[in-house]
Motif scaffolding. Structure first.
Motif, mmCIF file in Angstrom:
data_model
loop_
_atom_site.group_PDB
_atom_site.id
_atom_site.type_symbol
_atom_site.label_atom_id
_atom_site.label_comp_id
_atom_site.label_asym_id
_atom_site.label_seq_id
_atom_site.Cartn_x
_atom_site.Cartn_y
_atom_site.Cartn_z
ATOM 1 N N TYR A 1 51.178 47.625 49.028
ATOM 2 C CA TYR A 1 50.741 48.106 47.721
ATOM 3 C C TYR A 1 49.589 47.276 47.178
ATOM 4 C CZ TYR A 1 50.586 48.705 42.673
ATOM 5 O OH TYR A 1 50.142 48.886 41.389
ATOM 6 N N TYR A 2 49.785 45.958 47.118
ATOM 7 C CA TYR A 2 48.739 45.115 46.539
ATOM 8 C C TYR A 2 47.473 45.114 47.383
ATOM 9 C CZ TYR A 2 51.870 43.483 42.915
ATOM 10 O OH TYR A 2 52.707 43.420 41.815
ATOM 11 N N ALA A 3 47.637 45.188 48.692
ATOM 12 C CA ALA A 3 46.457 45.194 49.558
ATOM 13 C C ALA A 3 45.604 46.432 49.315
ATOM 14 C CB ALA A 3 46.888 45.145 51.020
ATOM 15 N N SER A 4 46.245 47.502 48.892
ATOM 16 C CA SER A 4 45.524 48.766 48.741
ATOM 17 C C SER A 4 44.991 48.986 47.331
ATOM 18 C CB SER A 4 46.445 49.930 49.132
ATOM 19 O OG SER A 4 47.543 50.004 48.247
ATOM 20 N N GLN A 5 45.181 48.032 46.448
ATOM 21 C CA GLN A 5 44.677 48.185 45.088
ATOM 22 C C GLN A 5 43.177 47.909 45.023
ATOM 23 O OE1 GLN A 5 46.581 49.545 42.520
ATOM 24 N NE2 GLN A 5 47.546 49.910 44.495
ATOM 25 N N GLU A 6 42.553 48.380 43.958
ATOM 26 C CA GLU A 6 41.143 48.101 43.693
ATOM 27 C C GLU A 6 40.924 46.598 43.777
ATOM 28 O OE1 GLU A 6 38.808 50.457 42.863
ATOM 29 O OE2 GLU A 6 37.262 48.917 42.730
ATOM 30 N N PRO A 7 40.092 46.143 44.721
ATOM 31 C CA PRO A 7 40.046 44.702 44.987
ATOM 32 C C PRO A 7 39.643 43.850 43.792
ATOM 33 C CG PRO A 7 38.974 45.910 46.746
ATOM 34 C CD PRO A 7 39.248 46.900 45.643
ATOM 35 N N ALA A 8 40.399 42.774 43.628
ATOM 36 C CA ALA A 8 40.028 41.743 42.665
ATOM 37 C C ALA A 8 39.669 40.459 43.404
ATOM 38 C CB ALA A 8 41.173 41.468 41.697
ATOM 39 N N VAL A 9 39.954 40.436 44.703
ATOM 40 C CA VAL A 9 39.499 39.328 45.550
ATOM 41 C C VAL A 9 38.685 39.913 46.693
ATOM 42 C CG1 VAL A 9 41.315 37.689 44.961
ATOM 43 C CG2 VAL A 9 41.670 39.299 46.843
ATOM 44 N N PHE A 10 37.716 39.140 47.146
ATOM 45 C CA PHE A 10 36.725 39.656 48.074
ATOM 46 C C PHE A 10 36.472 38.674 49.211
ATOM 47 C CE2 PHE A 10 35.591 42.957 45.143
ATOM 48 C CZ PHE A 10 35.816 42.396 43.898
ATOM 49 N N PRO A 11 36.050 39.198 50.356
ATOM 50 C CA PRO A 11 35.594 38.285 51.396
ATOM 51 C C PRO A 11 34.316 37.601 50.942
ATOM 52 C CG PRO A 11 35.694 40.559 52.203
ATOM 53 C CD PRO A 11 35.868 40.603 50.726
ATOM 54 N N VAL A 12 34.084 36.400 51.398
ATOM 55 C CA VAL A 12 32.851 35.676 51.116
ATOM 56 C C VAL A 12 32.231 35.352 52.452
ATOM 57 C CG1 VAL A 12 31.873 33.585 50.110
ATOM 58 C CG2 VAL A 12 33.851 34.662 49.057
ATOM 59 N N LYS B 1 29.594 22.334 48.950
ATOM 60 C CA LYS B 1 30.834 21.680 49.378
ATOM 61 C C LYS B 1 31.741 22.642 50.120
ATOM 62 C CE LYS B 1 30.660 18.455 45.511
ATOM 63 N NZ LYS B 1 31.337 17.921 44.295
ATOM 64 N N ALA B 2 31.568 23.939 49.918
ATOM 65 C CA ALA B 2 32.453 24.931 50.539
ATOM 66 C C ALA B 2 32.005 25.310 51.940
ATOM 67 C CB ALA B 2 32.513 26.186 49.653
ATOM 68 N N TYR B 3 30.996 24.629 52.433
ATOM 69 C CA TYR B 3 30.441 24.982 53.738
ATOM 70 C C TYR B 3 31.516 25.014 54.822
ATOM 71 C CZ TYR B 3 27.276 25.029 57.733
ATOM 72 O OH TYR B 3 26.635 25.351 58.901
ATOM 73 N N THR B 4 32.346 23.957 54.865
ATOM 74 C CA THR B 4 33.370 23.937 55.922
ATOM 75 C C THR B 4 34.466 24.973 55.672
ATOM 76 O OG1 THR B 4 34.609 22.181 54.824
ATOM 77 C CG2 THR B 4 33.005 21.512 56.460
ATOM 78 N N CYS B 5 34.665 25.355 54.407
ATOM 79 C CA CYS B 5 35.694 26.357 54.098
ATOM 80 C C CYS B 5 35.333 27.704 54.723
ATOM 81 C CB CYS B 5 35.820 26.558 52.584
ATOM 82 S SG CYS B 5 35.864 25.047 51.626
ATOM 83 N N LEU B 6 34.021 27.969 54.721
ATOM 84 C CA LEU B 6 33.570 29.276 55.169
ATOM 85 C C LEU B 6 33.771 29.477 56.658
ATOM 86 C CD1 LEU B 6 30.380 29.638 52.956
ATOM 87 C CD2 LEU B 6 32.641 30.596 52.603
ATOM 88 N N GLY B 7 33.979 28.388 57.389
ATOM 89 C CA GLY B 7 34.267 28.497 58.819
ATOM 90 C C GLY B 7 35.470 29.386 59.094
ATOM 91 N N CYS B 8 36.434 29.369 58.176
ATOM 92 C CA CYS B 8 37.579 30.279 58.301
ATOM 93 C C CYS B 8 37.541 31.351 57.215
ATOM 94 C CB CYS B 8 38.897 29.507 58.193
ATOM 95 S SG CYS B 8 39.158 28.340 59.539
#
Lengths: 107, 113
Positions: free
Chosen positions: B99-110, A30-37
């Motif tokens: 500050y928060y941007a430079s912290q040990e990441p808890a959110v990641f690119p997917v 379902k997240a397919y379109t989300c990944l576009g951005c």
């Protein structure tokens, strides 16, 4: 007496799970379109220019609350509002569950 | 070097210098000092324990800054955050975001596989 107690406790546990928890496998589809951005690292919102937020590892409940806010117009962003308008509650839970566990190993 | 070469190199430099995720605004050390009030909900390093409050650690600084600006202006509504952001100057917001941007990441690119 003990049986009654466990029965009541059991019902309470079930009551907590009435809201179907999100399924990350369904969510990935379902997240397919989300990944576009959200799946393009460094992708920028057009105006004003800022990067669309990283979602991998974010709390699922927070993602759901954000999607709900976009869907009911409490939170303003044309693209996100139109994205969220298509989602059912279950879709939101699944997508959120997917993102919550995604991206961890990719850094 | 021909003029064309110089222009091409300048363009390439401009494109690639923006690609890095390095924060080019705000002072993370000052941001840490200013983040005491934020830590209560978002965690000391931005890795919030409660699902109600988003994890901030490792988030894009410009997104965090945009969020704080929107909370301050009221473009984005949240009873707690509107109150928190009301007293922040632009410099405060930039420092906190850095500050928060430079912290040990808890959110990641997917990425789409």
């Amino acid at each position: 007496m003990k049986a009654k107690l466990f029965g009541v406790l059991g019902l309470m546990v079930l009551a907590g799970t009435v809201h179907a928890a999100g399924d990350p496998v369904a969510g990935e589809n379902k997240a397919y379109t989300c990944l576009g951005c959200h799946g393009v690292e460094g992708y920028r919102n057009s105006y004003p220019s800022y990067r669309v937020p990283k979602l991998g590892g974010q709390h699922a409940a927070y993602i759901v609350s954000a999607l709900k806010a976009y869907k009911n117009g409490d939170r303003d962003h044309a693209t996100m509002q139109s994205q969220a308008s298509q989602l059912t509650e279950q879709d939101m839970q699944d997508i959120a569950a997917y993102f919550a566990q995604a991206g961890q190993g990719e850094q | 070097m021909t003029r064309m070469t110089v222009l091409v190199l300048a363009a390439a430099f401009a494109v690639f210098s923006g690609a890095a995720s390095a924060v080019n605004f705000g002072d993370p050390a000052a941001g840490k000092e200013k983040s005491t009030a934020c830590a209560a909900c978002h965690g000391a390093d931005g890795n919030s324990a409660s699902p109600t409050f988003p994890k901030l650690a490792g988030q894009y600084a410009d997104y965090l800054l945009q969020s704080l600006k929107e909370y301050k202006s009221g473009a984005r509504q949240n009873a707690i955050m509107n109150g928190q952001a009301a007293n922040l100057s632009l410099e405060d917001m930039e420092d906190l975001a850095a500050y928060y941007a430079s912290q040990e990441p808890a959110v990641f690119p997917v990425s789409a596989d």
